[in-house]
Design an enzyme around this catalytic site. Structure first.
Site, short mmCIF file in Angstrom:
data_model
loop_
_atom_site.label_atom_id
_atom_site.label_comp_id
_atom_site.label_asym_id
_atom_site.label_seq_id
_atom_site.Cartn_x
_atom_site.Cartn_y
_atom_site.Cartn_z
N ASN A 96 -4.06 -2.77 4.34
CA ASN A 96 -4.71 -2.98 5.65
C ASN A 96 -4.58 -1.74 6.53
O ASN A 96 -4.10 -1.79 7.65
CB ASN A 96 -4.14 -4.21 6.36
CG ASN A 96 -2.67 -4.06 6.73
OD1 ASN A 96 -1.95 -3.31 6.09
ND2 ASN A 96 -2.24 -4.76 7.77
N HIS A 181 -1.52 -13.32 2.47
CA HIS A 181 -1.04 -13.66 3.82
C HIS A 181 -1.58 -15.05 4.10
O HIS A 181 -2.78 -15.22 4.35
CB HIS A 181 -1.52 -12.64 4.85
CG HIS A 181 -1.04 -12.96 6.23
ND1 HIS A 181 -0.17 -12.15 6.92
CD2 HIS A 181 -1.29 -14.01 7.05
CE1 HIS A 181 0.09 -12.69 8.10
NE2 HIS A 181 -0.59 -13.81 8.20
N HIS A 235 5.66 -13.60 2.84
CA HIS A 235 6.47 -13.99 3.99
C HIS A 235 6.37 -15.46 4.42
O HIS A 235 5.90 -15.78 5.50
CB HIS A 235 6.17 -13.11 5.21
CG HIS A 235 4.72 -12.80 5.44
ND1 HIS A 235 3.73 -13.75 5.45
CD2 HIS A 235 4.10 -11.61 5.69
CE1 HIS A 235 2.57 -13.17 5.68
NE2 HIS A 235 2.76 -11.87 5.83
N ASP A 308 8.49 -6.54 4.59
CA ASP A 308 7.25 -6.53 5.38
C ASP A 308 7.37 -5.46 6.48
O ASP A 308 7.05 -5.71 7.65
CB ASP A 308 6.92 -7.89 5.98
CG ASP A 308 5.49 -7.95 6.52
OD1 ASP A 308 4.74 -6.96 6.36
OD2 ASP A 308 5.12 -8.99 7.10
N HIS A 312 4.83 0.02 14.15
CA HIS A 312 3.94 0.38 15.26
C HIS A 312 4.75 1.29 16.17
O HIS A 312 5.97 1.38 16.03
CB HIS A 312 3.49 -0.87 16.02
CG HIS A 312 2.73 -1.83 15.16
ND1 HIS A 312 1.42 -1.63 14.81
CD2 HIS A 312 3.12 -2.99 14.56
CE1 HIS A 312 1.01 -2.64 14.03
NE2 HIS A 312 2.03 -3.48 13.86
O1 DOR Z 1 3.17 -8.86 11.70
C1 DOR Z 1 2.40 -8.40 10.88
N1 DOR Z 1 2.09 -7.10 10.87
N2 DOR Z 1 1.85 -9.23 9.98
C2 DOR Z 1 0.85 -8.81 9.15
O2 DOR Z 1 0.40 -9.59 8.36
C3 DOR Z 1 0.33 -7.45 9.26
C4 DOR Z 1 1.36 -6.53 9.77
C5 DOR Z 1 0.82 -5.18 10.15
O3 DOR Z 1 0.12 -4.58 9.32
O4 DOR Z 1 1.17 -4.68 11.23
ZN ZN Z 2 2.62 -7.33 5.92
ZN ZN Z 3 1.13 -10.64 6.28
#
Ligand code: DOR
Ligand code: ZN
Ligand code: ZN
Length: 456
Positions: A96, A181, A235, A308, A312
């Site tokens: 992603n 997901h 998750h 996971d 950011h």
């Molecule tokens: O909290 C999340 N952040 N859940 C996700 O499924 C994507 C991920 C992200 O890519 O930041």
């Molecule tokens: Zn993820």
């Molecule tokens: Zn996810």
């Protein structure tokens, strides 16, 4: 035996259920001998581990390394440095990104760019394509798995069973797992006129109702049963969803599941303390849910622990709670957090190694990884089980310098990480070079070799 390149001696290795004194000999990136230290062949270099615990490197099958247009959040270098600091020797990168990894060319771009930058081994997920041809092309390029975001409206058309089966066909024939997901999208509830972080947190929680996860998990189980593709549920966050998975496994559905340290160890109450630094999807749930997940981890209903790692920037996280992006970094905290649970006797070392190295390797069919044994890739971690540390985000190698675990004392610290036979981290220093890690690709194998995963 001829002289080898590296011996690591005087370590403690888990054999069956006992810790025994042993060492390993490493040559050309492989473990060539495991034996009592005096019985190892001569070596050019010897590292005396001084009684440290030696475990297989952690294989983290759920990591967002970002890079490309999102390299301001994390890049292949910073993300894999974070990995080796945390005792993680292989990461599987999620698609992603910007641009998303949704065709073979984009996957190739990531492979080519990352190869020169990485400190740990890296495999790449492809985003499940609605065009089966694209999915097969990514499989040919070496996609290590495929990813389906049920919370993404572009996949809404998959509620058509016929289309779904067509889309899953290349996943099944490639033999790699489909990581999902499992949450259905839900609109944010209307603002009630109330303002403030507390109300924003409530709105966020309402928009990620546990039922959305349970419904999506039910769809996944059906998908696995009907298509016979290996569906891996990402998750898990609630007991209800876990129970559904447990029952499906007993009925023989080809499904596996992962949990994160944050869903295992924290509850939604942390949102009041950490605000958006504890914001991720699926969100933190109740303490009872966390307890249930831990039980599932111990009894085998859960197969894998993943970070996971979803970095950011602090600036992005400092926006209003409702506007801040979801996701937290986890590569540098995962192993010490889990080892602390092990030292508190909530999980055995055997199960830690199974769920963090052996099972992820088997499920994703990674060749010669996940074990300390002759012939295996020399991906190894030495851990100091007596060393304590306070988690401090400022010290992270990840660009994402925040965590809802800030201030926690953990015990069980990785003091040396070896990737492909190269000591890339020692005592918190990076010794490795960019490119010491390698890109791993799935090699197509005959179908029907589906692996069963031990869960004793
Ligand atoms: O909290 C999340 N952040 N859940 C996700 O499924 C994507 C991920 C992200 O890519 O930041
Ligand atoms: Zn993820
Ligand atoms: Zn996810």
């Amino acid at each position: 035996m001829r002289k080898v390149e590296l011996n690591i001696i005087n370590a403690k290795i888990l054999v069956e259920d006992n810790l025994v004194e042993a060492g390993v000999s490493i040559n050309q990136g492989k473990i060539v001998k495991v034996a009592k230290s005096p019985n190892l062949p001569a070596s050019d270099v010897t590292v005396d581990s001084q009684n440290m615990l030696m475990i297989p490197g952690v294989v983290d099958v759920h990591v967002h390394l970002r890079d490309m247009n999102l390299s301001y959040k994390e890049d292949f270098s910073s993300g894999t440095q974070a990995a080796i600091m945390g005792g993680v020797t292989t990461v599987l990168d999620m698609p992603n990104t910007s641009p998303p990894t949704n065709n073979a060319e984009r996957m190739k771009e990531k492979i080519d760019k990352s190869a020169k930058m990485i400190y740990s081994n890296v495999g790449f997920f492809g985003a499940l394509s609605l065009d089966p041809h694209e999915t097969s092309m990514m499989a040919k390029e070496g996609a290590i798995g495929f990813k389906l975001y049920l919370n993404d409206s572009q996949y809404n058309s998959l509620n058509d069973e016929k289309l779904l089966m067509r889309v899953l066909k290349p996943v099944r024939s490639s033999g790699v797992p489909l990581s999902v997901h499992a949450e259905f999208p839900q609109e944010l509830t209307q603002e009630t006129g109330s303002v403030g972080t507390r109300y924003e947190i409530e709105r966020f929680m309402r928009s990620h109702d546990p039922q959305m996860e349970a419904d999506a998990v039910s769809m996944c189980l059906n998908m696995a049963k009907e298509s016979d593709a290996h569906v891996h549920i990402c998750h898990l966050s609630t007991r209800t969803a876990l129970d559904l998975v447990s029952r499906a496994k007993l009925a023989g559905t080809p499904v596996t599941a992962e949990v994160t340290p944050h869903h295992l160890l924290l509850s939604y109450k942390e949102l009041n303390r950490f605000g958006s630094y504890a914001k991720m999807v699926p969100p933190l749930r109740t303490a009872k849910d966390a307890e249930g997940l831990m039980k599932g981890l111990v009894d085998g209903a859960v197969d894998v622990i993943v970070s996971d790692h979803a970095p950011h920037t602090v600036e992005e996280k400092k926006q209003r709670f409702i506007d801040a992006p979801s996701g937290i970094p986890g590569l540098e905290t995962m192993l010490p957090l889990v080892l602390t649970e092990m030292l508190e006797k909530r999980i055995t070392l055997r199960r830690v190694i199974q769920t963090m190295s052996e099972n992820p390797t088997q499920l994703f069919k990674l060749k010669d990884m996940g074990k300390i044994a002759e012939g295996y890739n020399a991906d190894i971690v030495l851990v100091d089980l007596h060393k304590e540390k306070r988690i401090e985000a400022q010290a992270f190698r990840s660009k994402a310098k925040y965590t809802p675990f800030a201030g926690r004392i953990v015990k069980g610290i990785p003091v040396m990480t070896v990737v492909n036979g190269i000591p890339v981290m020692r005592d918190g220093e990076i010794l490795g070079k960019p490119g010491d890690g390698r890109v791993i690709r799935h090699v197509e194998v005959k179908r029907n070799d589906r692996l069963t995963v031990g869960d004793d």
